[in-house]
Design an enzyme around this catalytic site. Structure first.
Site, PDB file in Angstrom:
ATOM      1  N   HIS A  90      17.933 -11.283  96.617  1.00  0.00           N
ATOM      2  CA  HIS A  90      18.965 -13.202  96.951  1.00  0.00           C
ATOM      3  C   HIS A  90      18.776 -13.672  98.308  1.00  0.00           C
ATOM      4  O   HIS A  90      19.362 -13.713  99.017  1.00  0.00           O
ATOM      5  CB  HIS A  90      20.229 -12.768  96.313  1.00  0.00           C
ATOM      6  CG  HIS A  90      20.537 -12.476  95.319  1.00  0.00           C
ATOM      7  ND1 HIS A  90      21.877 -11.680  94.170  1.00  0.00           N
ATOM      8  CD2 HIS A  90      19.682 -13.007  94.003  1.00  0.00           C
ATOM      9  CE1 HIS A  90      21.542 -11.550  93.297  1.00  0.00           C
ATOM     10  NE2 HIS A  90      20.571 -12.227  92.678  1.00  0.00           N
ATOM     11  N   GLU A 182      22.217  -7.322  88.293  1.00  0.00           N
ATOM     12  CA  GLU A 182      22.925  -5.545  88.683  1.00  0.00           C
ATOM     13  C   GLU A 182      23.532  -5.474  87.595  1.00  0.00           C
ATOM     14  O   GLU A 182      23.774  -4.474  87.189  1.00  0.00           O
ATOM     15  CB  GLU A 182      23.091  -5.493  90.508  1.00  0.00           C
ATOM     16  CG  GLU A 182      23.616  -4.246  90.352  1.00  0.00           C
ATOM     17  CD  GLU A 182      23.871  -2.999  91.675  1.00  0.00           C
ATOM     18  OE1 GLU A 182      23.479  -3.927  92.386  1.00  0.00           O
ATOM     19  OE2 GLU A 182      24.723  -2.885  90.842  1.00  0.00           O
TER      20      GLU A 182
HETATM   21  S1  SF4 Z   1      21.493  -0.767  95.923  1.00  0.00           S
HETATM   22 FE1  SF4 Z   1      19.710  -0.499  96.721  1.00  0.00          FE
HETATM   23  S2  SF4 Z   1      18.932  -2.931  97.073  1.00  0.00           S
HETATM   24 FE2  SF4 Z   1      21.133  -2.770  96.618  1.00  0.00          FE
HETATM   25  S3  SF4 Z   1      21.722  -3.169  98.570  1.00  0.00           S
HETATM   26 FE3  SF4 Z   1      21.937  -0.742  98.552  1.00  0.00          FE
HETATM   27  S4  SF4 Z   1      20.248  -0.081  99.350  1.00  0.00           S
HETATM   28 FE4  SF4 Z   1      20.113  -2.371  98.654  1.00  0.00          FE
END
Ligand code: SF4
Length: 404
Positions: A90, A182
């Site tokens: 994003h 997500e």
């Molecule tokens: S899940 Fe992975 S991509 Fe998302 S903030 Fe955490 S380290 Fe970054």
């Protein structure tokens, strides 16, 4: 050596061009001022301005990896059409750079006319850091094009947990935003077999779920409220008897823990302590990068600043949570980039819990100021540089005036 599953043409561990893409990545995203600050314990001084940078901010390991794979894919397949299912992360600047490199977006704000249907076996498709739903992945794999999967390992860890919940007959209660890529990808893994899910956005919503677990009161109202946040066929009377907690990796970790505790108490009140182990599970699935960035702004808040600048895309969940932590203590401005600061008088920013940018005036008072700076996990260092340099320019200073 790139790791490729030859049958499906799926790349999950890079494309073997890591060294080659380091220079273009550095050119596009590195920050000289940020590097200078890191060498000086995250403190910069110029004139009567002091900048205090959080000790952790900007690109996380998952974003680093996703962006690197995109550059590797471009270098590895120069003659092929390359698509990405939606925003890779994003951040408008990063998505804009991919667009300039000829990578086409299939969905989201950068979406082109190209759709899944027009993709052929000759094409390359990138999957973003937050992953895609199980259904989308299945469609893409069947089509047989080259897939470059940049899904972060921390996201896959959440999927593993909800998958176990589904297999063991537990409903996943996901602390997240139901419209976020997500969370959509996560809940698609919670419905394996006869699995179900419900997404709660915040503590208030978890109160409603907790109350329902305890009282089963007003089913119609409950289902109306959560209609967009539950699995097909979800029945609160039968699907809230065994629950497993998970979260979108970028939520406010303190809130995720409170939600888990709130629902644990409801399960105890409804079924008794002796039943808890058989009916309630919880894993903290906030990723370490999110946690470290949140801890760093808490530390900055303890030290104290006059105002905070939080830099990152307005649809970036982890950036919004950094702003949330700071805004409890100081005037805080969540800005998209340096251009949001029109002048020393006028700034455009996104206030907490509002969907749109608003204007504020007199945001940069005259005289000595200590300015806190942080940036979300999808914000490259170069954007932090630009913000600091613009603030300096408002005071007639440049980066050459900075000392540690
Ligand atoms: S899940 Fe992975 S991509 Fe998302 S903030 Fe955490 S380290 Fe970054």
């Amino acid at each position: 050596m790139a790791n490729i599953d030859t049958e499906s043409r799926l790349y999950r561990k890079g494309l073997g061009l890591r060294a080659e893409v380091q220079e273009p990545l550095r050119k596009d995203y590195a920050g000289l001022v940020v590097d200078f600050a890191r060498e000086r314990n995250f403190k910069l001084v110029a004139g009567d301005l002091t900048f205090r940078l959080a000790k952790e901010f900007g690109f996380c390991y998952g974003v680093d990896r996703a962006v690197e794979y995109a550059y590797e894919a471009r270098a590895r397949f120069p003659g092929k059409r390359i698509f990405i299912t939606g925003e890779i992360i994003h951040n408008p600047y990063v998505n804009g750079r991919l667009s300039e490199m000829g990578i086409q977006f299939l969905d989201g704000p950068y979406g082109t006319d190209e759709k899944f249907a027009s993709i052929t076996t000759d094409d390359v498709v990138l999957l973003p850091a937050f992953g895609v739903s199980a259904g989308e992945l299945e469609i893409l794999r069947k089509k047989g094009m080259i897939l470059v999967d940049t899904t972060c390992g921390s996201v896959m860890n959440v999927w593993k947990n909800v998958d176990h919940y589904a297999r063991d007959g537990f409903t996943s209660v996901v602390h997240g935003k139901s419209g976020h890529e997500e969370t959509k990808a996560t809940v698609s893994r919670a419905t394996k077999g006869n699995g179900h899910y419900i997404v709660v956005h915040d503590l208030n919503e978890s109160e409603m779920v907790g109350d329902y677990i305890e009282t089963s009161h007003d089913r119609t109202r409950f289902m109306e409220f959560f209609s967009d946040a539950v699995s097909p066929g979800f029945d609160p009377d039968s699907h809230l008897t065994h629950i497993g907690l998970a979260n979108q990796t970028t939520m406010l970790s303190s809130e995720s823990l409170e939600i888990a505790e709130r629902l644990r108490q409801s399960m105890v009140r409804r079924f008794g302590e002796s039943e808890l182990e058989a009916r309630f599970r919880s894993f903290d699935t906030i990723c370490s990068a999110t946690q470290e960035r949140q801890d760093a702004v808490v530390e900055l808040c303890e030290e104290g600043v006059d105002l905070m600048l939080v830099i990152g895309g307005y649809n970036s969940s982890n950036t919004a949570h950094l702003a949330e932590i700071c805004s409890e203590k100081f005037p805080t401005f969540h800005i998209a980039d340096s251009l949001s600061m029109e002048s020393a008088v006028l700034i455009r920013h996104k206030p907490l819990h509002e969907q749109k940018e608003v204007e504020a005036t007199d945001w940069l008072p005259e005289g000595a100021l200590k300015i806190g700076v942080t940036a979300g996990a999808s914000t490259p260092d170069v954007k932090v540089d630009e913000v600091i340099e613009r603030v300096l320019a408002f005071r007639g200073l440049t980066r050459h005036d900075l000392t540690g």
